[in-house]
Design an enzyme around this catalytic site. Sequence first.
Site, short mmCIF file in Angstrom:
data_model
loop_
_atom_site.label_atom_id
_atom_site.label_comp_id
_atom_site.label_asym_id
_atom_site.label_seq_id
_atom_site.Cartn_x
_atom_site.Cartn_y
_atom_site.Cartn_z
CD GLU A 1 -3.17 -1.02 0.16
OE1 GLU A 1 -3.12 0.10 -0.54
OE2 GLU A 1 -3.89 -1.88 0.12
NE ARG B 1 -3.87 2.94 -0.76
CZ ARG B 1 -5.05 2.82 -0.37
NH1 ARG B 1 -5.72 3.76 -0.11
NH2 ARG B 1 -5.51 1.61 -0.45
CG ASP C 1 -5.74 -7.33 -7.70
OD1 ASP C 1 -4.72 -7.39 -7.18
OD2 ASP C 1 -6.70 -6.61 -7.17
CD GLU D 1 -10.57 -1.96 -8.44
OE1 GLU D 1 -12.01 -1.55 -8.20
OE2 GLU D 1 -9.73 -1.64 -7.85
CB THR E 1 -1.90 -0.89 -9.21
OG1 THR E 1 -3.21 -1.78 -9.20
CG2 THR E 1 -1.25 -0.91 -7.96
C1 DMJ Z 1 -6.25 0.46 -5.08
O1 DMJ Z 1 -5.62 0.68 -4.07
C2 DMJ Z 1 -5.42 -0.03 -6.17
O2 DMJ Z 1 -6.16 -0.20 -7.49
C3 DMJ Z 1 -5.24 -1.58 -5.77
O3 DMJ Z 1 -4.54 -2.21 -7.08
C4 DMJ Z 1 -6.38 -2.33 -5.70
N1 DMJ Z 1 -7.31 -1.87 -4.65
C5 DMJ Z 1 -7.75 -0.46 -4.63
C6 DMJ Z 1 -8.81 0.15 -5.47
O4 DMJ Z 1 -9.97 -0.63 -5.34
#
Ligand code: DMJ
Length: 583
Positions: free
Chosen positions: A208, A212, A341, A475, A561
Amino acid sequence: RMMRKNIYLIHFRIRKSASPTSFRLTEKFVLLLVFSAFITLCFGAIFFLPDSSKLLSGVFFHSSAVETNTRTGTDSDSNVAVGTDEKILTKIRKDHEKALVEEVNHPSQICLDLNLFLSLVPFLSLCPQMMTFAWDSYKRYAWGSNELRPVSKQGHSSNLFGSIKGATIVDALDTLYIMEMFEDFDMATEWVEKNLDFNVNAEVSVFEVNIRFVGGLLSAYYLSGKEVFRRKAIELGEKLLPAFKTPTGIPWALLNLKSGIGRNWPWASGGSSILAEYGTLHLEFMQLSKLSGNPAFAEKVMNIRKVLNRLDKPQGLYPNYLNPNSGQWGQHHVSVGGLGDSFYEYLLKAWLMSDKTDEEGKKLYYEALQAIETSLIRKSSSGLMYIAEWKGGLLEHKMGHLTCFAGGMIALGADGAPEDKTGHQMEQASEIARTCHESYARTTLKLGPEAFRFDGGVEAIATRQNEKYFILRPEVIETYMYMWRLTHDPKYREWGWEAVQALEKHCRVEGGYSGVRDVYASSPNHDDVQQSFYLAETLKYLYLLFSDDDHLPLEHWVFNTEAHPLPVIKKEMTDTDKPSQLE
Ligand code: DMJ
């Protein structure tokens, strides 16, 4: 509706005294005056509004100007079937898109075409305002905390970030920049300079914090060129390096930033690290090596690939759990949603971000996708395509909201697909987008559930109470954005617009935007969290969905992501690539 009602009323009143003999001369004169004023107004509107000639030629007259220069037509087409409806529609759609783009990029300019203007009004007045509202609410009630609680109007600090503060500020930096909210961007920059502190004696989620904070800082640096972001990104990257101190080099999920001691989630099978966590460091770490000149970052993530390459994969699939001590798979659970994912996403994007030089990343991605197609992709009895989960050889016919990113991923990779599979993969991507849209359309609130199922007689519907929530996730909109960019099919913008309306209606509260606990309930029960990824991803992808393709073009930028754009690292030109001195 009021206007229409008034028109009906007027109409009704005139009809009531409709006998011509009942009009006196003065009444006739007044009616004539009103009628001529009305006709003058109509003609005035048609002829004197800017660029009304376009409207006239495109809609009312089939002039040759309309026939040329359409998206699909060629010059020679212009003499054929002059004025077919399809061509006019194409022209109108093309103008619509162009105006929309211009309007988004230069919102102060008045749209030139009345039709276009009317169709744009809802988006133009709402969408940019959503970011302002989310950001202003955070500023007002939660400045400096990680996230906002929009119902109770206070800060909220998730323990994913230990005691690092300001997740929303760092996650939102690039969105503020892209949306040209420069005063807010400067304010956020100042906060980062003065307050963003990684010297904390607390445990953080490596994944995370990487996606982020490192991702957010890197994008802010590449967009603005401000040195503080480069410095902070490298400083944080160095703090994450001790997570790789395991016998295999597969990093821990959790790390104390002060002591450098790591461990895994207590709930993870057999003390394993998680595929989607250790597999989602590659893009950021390659950029860190480039920016710092320190090869350690790149070496750490390339080693993860080596470990994976040595392992047998059941049916070519990657289980979600891997023990960092033994280097062996844990429980055989495979998912393209949660826990798996973004590992697949980063294989493809590693290749794209390397300017297509990372051949290994490419090979691993297309092989994994083939295994997913063979073992996980299925169709429901009514023909909805979905990606199931795999548990020890058995399929669970469930698809997560998180899995919906795969439509965008498959579309993004389709162009490079081996064995003439481009068309096939684009088709798959559009089918997954359709299924994910259905998961929204089949709810009461028109927002997607956390997971939906294809068993027990249901399709694309959540059946378990604990899967009915929506936490402002991006998503589905992310997939619409890629599908729009890669096909220009207007339905993706229409679907995006549906999501905007649902967000406004059910998630917007007095103090910001909130998730909801049950998308099938007749009215929303708010969860009181404005997730930082709502500003980083959901609102950014919505904005890009309605923007020009030149706005962060996919050839030059790769989104991490968390939707933080990172530039393609251009390959060094070899001597043979270079244009000769004489050219
Ligand atoms: C985000 O923090 C990122 O997209 C991660 O890869 C998956 N979950 C959340 C959003 O749903």
